[in-house]
Design a protein around this motif. Sequence first.
Motif, PDB file in Angstrom:
ATOM      1  N   GLU A   1     -21.715 -24.572 -10.113  1.00 33.98           N
ATOM      2  CA  GLU A   1     -20.476 -23.964 -10.601  1.00 33.98           C
ATOM      3  C   GLU A   1     -20.636 -23.559 -12.064  1.00 33.98           C
ATOM      4  O   GLU A   1     -20.212 -22.473 -12.470  1.00 33.98           O
ATOM      5  N   VAL A   2     -21.247 -24.426 -12.863  1.00 39.04           N
ATOM      6  CA  VAL A   2     -21.483 -24.114 -14.273  1.00 39.04           C
ATOM      7  C   VAL A   2     -22.357 -22.870 -14.394  1.00 39.04           C
ATOM      8  O   VAL A   2     -22.102 -21.986 -15.218  1.00 39.04           O
ATOM      9  N   GLU A   3     -23.381 -22.779 -13.548  1.00 40.74           N
ATOM     10  CA  GLU A   3     -24.248 -21.594 -13.566  1.00 40.74           C
ATOM     11  C   GLU A   3     -23.453 -20.341 -13.182  1.00 40.74           C
ATOM     12  O   GLU A   3     -23.653 -19.264 -13.761  1.00 40.74           O
ATOM     13  N   GLY A   4     -22.538 -20.492 -12.213  1.00 41.96           N
ATOM     14  CA  GLY A   4     -21.704 -19.370 -11.819  1.00 41.96           C
ATOM     15  C   GLY A   4     -20.774 -18.917 -12.931  1.00 41.96           C
ATOM     16  O   GLY A   4     -20.544 -17.711 -13.121  1.00 41.96           O
TER      17      GLY A   4
ATOM     18  N   ALA B   1      -2.074 -15.595  -7.209  1.00 46.46           N
ATOM     19  CA  ALA B   1      -3.089 -15.929  -8.204  1.00 46.46           C
ATOM     20  C   ALA B   1      -4.036 -16.958  -7.603  1.00 46.46           C
ATOM     21  O   ALA B   1      -3.603 -17.891  -6.918  1.00 46.46           O
ATOM     22  N   ILE B   2      -5.316 -16.769  -7.840  1.00 49.59           N
ATOM     23  CA  ILE B   2      -6.316 -17.741  -7.401  1.00 49.59           C
ATOM     24  C   ILE B   2      -6.968 -18.336  -8.646  1.00 49.59           C
ATOM     25  O   ILE B   2      -7.513 -17.603  -9.477  1.00 49.59           O
ATOM     26  N   ILE B   3      -6.853 -19.650  -8.784  1.00 48.28           N
ATOM     27  CA  ILE B   3      -7.415 -20.324  -9.948  1.00 48.28           C
ATOM     28  C   ILE B   3      -8.808 -20.830  -9.575  1.00 48.28           C
ATOM     29  O   ILE B   3      -8.954 -21.822  -8.859  1.00 48.28           O
ATOM     30  N   HIS B   4      -9.817 -20.129 -10.049  1.00 45.91           N
ATOM     31  CA  HIS B   4     -11.198 -20.456  -9.680  1.00 45.91           C
ATOM     32  C   HIS B   4     -11.771 -21.583 -10.535  1.00 45.91           C
ATOM     33  O   HIS B   4     -12.517 -22.428 -10.042  1.00 45.91           O
ATOM     34  N   ILE B   5     -11.445 -21.559 -11.823  1.00 50.72           N
ATOM     35  CA  ILE B   5     -12.036 -22.500 -12.767  1.00 50.72           C
ATOM     36  C   ILE B   5     -10.950 -23.043 -13.681  1.00 50.72           C
ATOM     37  O   ILE B   5     -10.120 -22.279 -14.194  1.00 50.72           O
ATOM     38  N   GLU B   6     -10.957 -24.354 -13.894  1.00 51.81           N
ATOM     39  CA  GLU B   6     -10.078 -24.965 -14.890  1.00 51.81           C
ATOM     40  C   GLU B   6     -10.812 -26.158 -15.477  1.00 51.81           C
ATOM     41  O   GLU B   6     -11.063 -27.141 -14.774  1.00 51.81           O
ATOM     42  N   LYS B   7     -11.160 -26.074 -16.746  1.00 49.60           N
ATOM     43  CA  LYS B   7     -11.883 -27.140 -17.424  1.00 49.60           C
ATOM     44  C   LYS B   7     -11.113 -27.533 -18.687  1.00 49.60           C
ATOM     45  O   LYS B   7     -10.651 -26.667 -19.425  1.00 49.60           O
ATOM     46  N   ALA B   8     -10.981 -28.830 -18.903  1.00 49.45           N
ATOM     47  CA  ALA B   8     -10.286 -29.306 -20.097  1.00 49.45           C
ATOM     48  C   ALA B   8     -10.903 -30.621 -20.560  1.00 49.45           C
ATOM     49  O   ALA B   8     -11.499 -31.361 -19.771  1.00 49.45           O
ATOM     50  N   ASN B   9     -10.744 -30.904 -21.831  1.00 50.94           N
ATOM     51  CA  ASN B   9     -11.199 -32.170 -22.396  1.00 50.94           C
ATOM     52  C   ASN B   9     -10.337 -33.288 -21.809  1.00 50.94           C
ATOM     53  O   ASN B   9      -9.135 -33.355 -22.079  1.00 50.94           O
ATOM     54  N   PRO B  10     -10.906 -34.186 -21.003  1.00 47.25           N
ATOM     55  CA  PRO B  10     -10.108 -35.214 -20.336  1.00 47.25           C
ATOM     56  C   PRO B  10      -9.540 -36.255 -21.293  1.00 47.25           C
ATOM     57  O   PRO B  10      -8.648 -37.026 -20.923  1.00 47.25           O
ATOM     58  N   ASP B  11     -10.050 -36.285 -22.517  1.00 46.43           N
ATOM     59  CA  ASP B  11      -9.574 -37.271 -23.489  1.00 46.43           C
ATOM     60  C   ASP B  11      -8.293 -36.822 -24.194  1.00 46.43           C
ATOM     61  O   ASP B  11      -7.705 -37.607 -24.944  1.00 46.43           O
ATOM     62  N   ILE B  12      -7.874 -35.577 -23.962  1.00 44.37           N
ATOM     63  CA  ILE B  12      -6.651 -35.079 -24.591  1.00 44.37           C
ATOM     64  C   ILE B  12      -5.525 -35.152 -23.574  1.00 44.37           C
ATOM     65  O   ILE B  12      -5.483 -34.370 -22.620  1.00 44.37           O
TER      66      ILE B  12
ATOM     67  N   GLN C   1     -21.917 -37.718 -13.531  1.00 44.15           N
ATOM     68  CA  GLN C   1     -20.959 -37.303 -12.502  1.00 44.15           C
ATOM     69  C   GLN C   1     -21.217 -35.870 -12.040  1.00 44.15           C
ATOM     70  O   GLN C   1     -20.697 -35.440 -11.024  1.00 44.15           O
ATOM     71  N   LEU C   2     -21.982 -35.127 -12.813  1.00 37.46           N
ATOM     72  CA  LEU C   2     -22.184 -33.715 -12.524  1.00 37.46           C
ATOM     73  C   LEU C   2     -23.198 -33.558 -11.392  1.00 37.46           C
ATOM     74  O   LEU C   2     -24.378 -33.334 -11.596  1.00 37.46           O
ATOM     75  N   GLU C   3     -22.701 -33.701 -10.178  1.00 36.25           N
ATOM     76  CA  GLU C   3     -23.558 -33.641  -9.010  1.00 36.25           C
ATOM     77  C   GLU C   3     -22.986 -32.643  -8.013  1.00 36.25           C
ATOM     78  O   GLU C   3     -21.932 -32.054  -8.222  1.00 36.25           O
ATOM     79  N   GLY C   4     -23.670 -32.488  -6.898  1.00 31.50           N
ATOM     80  CA  GLY C   4     -23.159 -31.628  -5.831  1.00 31.50           C
ATOM     81  C   GLY C   4     -23.050 -30.193  -6.278  1.00 31.50           C
ATOM     82  O   GLY C   4     -24.021 -29.574  -6.723  1.00 31.50           O
ATOM     83  N   THR C   5     -21.838 -29.626  -6.153  1.00 35.38           N
ATOM     84  CA  THR C   5     -21.653 -28.213  -6.472  1.00 35.38           C
ATOM     85  C   THR C   5     -21.260 -27.985  -7.917  1.00 35.38           C
ATOM     86  O   THR C   5     -21.106 -26.840  -8.335  1.00 35.38           O
ATOM     87  N   LEU C   6     -21.064 -29.037  -8.722  1.00 32.50           N
ATOM     88  CA  LEU C   6     -20.594 -28.836 -10.088  1.00 32.50           C
ATOM     89  C   LEU C   6     -21.615 -28.112 -10.950  1.00 32.50           C
ATOM     90  O   LEU C   6     -21.264 -27.232 -11.734  1.00 32.50           O
TER      91      LEU C   6
ATOM     92  N   ASP D   1     -14.656 -14.914  -6.255  1.00 31.67           N
ATOM     93  CA  ASP D   1     -15.130 -16.141  -5.631  1.00 31.67           C
ATOM     94  C   ASP D   1     -16.541 -15.966  -5.080  1.00 31.67           C
ATOM     95  O   ASP D   1     -17.396 -16.833  -5.246  1.00 31.67           O
ATOM     96  N   SER D   2     -16.795 -14.825  -4.431  1.00 30.56           N
ATOM     97  CA  SER D   2     -18.142 -14.553  -3.920  1.00 30.56           C
ATOM     98  C   SER D   2     -19.142 -14.424  -5.060  1.00 30.56           C
ATOM     99  O   SER D   2     -20.286 -14.887  -4.957  1.00 30.56           O
ATOM    100  N   PHE D   3     -18.702 -13.808  -6.161  1.00 33.28           N
ATOM    101  CA  PHE D   3     -19.597 -13.630  -7.301  1.00 33.28           C
ATOM    102  C   PHE D   3     -19.912 -14.971  -7.963  1.00 33.28           C
ATOM    103  O   PHE D   3     -21.059 -15.229  -8.354  1.00 33.28           O
ATOM    104  N   LEU D   4     -18.911 -15.831  -8.086  1.00 30.39           N
ATOM    105  CA  LEU D   4     -19.087 -17.132  -8.729  1.00 30.39           C
ATOM    106  C   LEU D   4     -20.172 -17.950  -8.040  1.00 30.39           C
ATOM    107  O   LEU D   4     -20.966 -18.627  -8.686  1.00 30.39           O
ATOM    108  N   TRP D   5     -20.205 -17.897  -6.705  1.00 32.06           N
ATOM    109  CA  TRP D   5     -21.132 -18.727  -5.938  1.00 32.06           C
ATOM    110  C   TRP D   5     -22.331 -17.943  -5.396  1.00 32.06           C
ATOM    111  O   TRP D   5     -23.052 -18.423  -4.526  1.00 32.06           O
ATOM    112  N   LYS D   6     -22.563 -16.744  -5.911  1.00 31.63           N
ATOM    113  CA  LYS D   6     -23.590 -15.860  -5.351  1.00 31.63           C
ATOM    114  C   LYS D   6     -24.995 -16.457  -5.423  1.00 31.63           C
ATOM    115  O   LYS D   6     -25.812 -16.250  -4.511  1.00 31.63           O
ATOM    116  N   ASP D   7     -25.296 -17.196  -6.486  1.00 27.55           N
ATOM    117  CA  ASP D   7     -26.644 -17.756  -6.626  1.00 27.55           C
ATOM    118  C   ASP D   7     -26.806 -19.036  -5.808  1.00 27.55           C
ATOM    119  O   ASP D   7     -27.851 -19.256  -5.184  1.00 27.55           O
TER     120      ASP D   7
END
Length: 301
Positions: free
Chosen positions: A194-197, A236-247, A186-191, A34-40
């Motif tokens: 997050e992609v960079e992380g 378990a800690i789920i840090h990232i979950e991305k899926a195609n919203p159309d499916i 919609q990709l604003e704020g911390t999103l 988690d610290s590594f994901l948000w380090k930048d």
Amino acid sequence: MRWEFKQITAEDVEILPRFFNLRSNKTCDSVFLDSFLWKDYYHVEYCVCDDKAVEWKMTVKNEQFAAIPLCKEEDLPYYFFDTKKYFNEVLGQKLAIYLADEEAVRILDLDPSEFSVTEQVDAADYLYDGESMRTLAGKKYHKKKNHVNGFRKEYEGRYEYRTLCCSDRNDMWKFLDRWRSMKGTQLEGTLDPEVEGIHSILNHCSDLGVRMGGVYVDGQMEAFTMGSYNQVEDMAIIHIEKANPDIRGLYAFINQQFLVHEFPDVTLVNREDDVGLPGLRKAKQSYNPIGFVKKFQIREL
């Protein structure tokens, strides 16, 4: 100098994890990833003190603040006030700490005439029962099981769940680009950070011990997720979950399958916070959390 802070890097996976395990902590911040994901985004820096603790310093929009030190419970008051001393004497400012876990607040028992302690309501992590999330058994999970079964039926013979490794990073990068384009404005704020992380994790995934899973439909990745394990809490800690919203049903499917394949025995699942977003809150509540991990802001008065 007493304090020597350095920026967090992938190589610090050899140094920091043992400090995360020194006391009970059920927050998503209780593991290295988690610290590594948000380090930048947070400009995360750390200092190992006396080989007994890790103190933190972060900077966002010219504001400097800290996190709760990593140490044994009995050492927490000392290293908390040591962090305060650094902020007061070196940085010349009052101490501010974000995302302090409830147990730390209890241990510190701070004088209200010296510190304000305020709950950060939108930062509370959602906790779930591991077995229930894997089986989706019972009336409470009837809708979720229907979503999973609906996905299986509609894409029968066309889908595959895979445990991912570093060699799959190109598929994840390609999907992430598609996912970003789907989000559009919609990709604003911390999103965006997050992609960079995520990119940073994928560039160093062989060093980080991250667990990853993906779902392919017609040979193309349509979802992926990343998680890590807190051995102290068997969580378990789920840090990232991305899926195609159309499916239809894909989010429910990868949510379940990731736990089945990568965390088959964990007692608890932490799916992080909802950052106050109504849609995300509704989605997380729909999985029937068994509790919440409260977090607090501490400010020196």
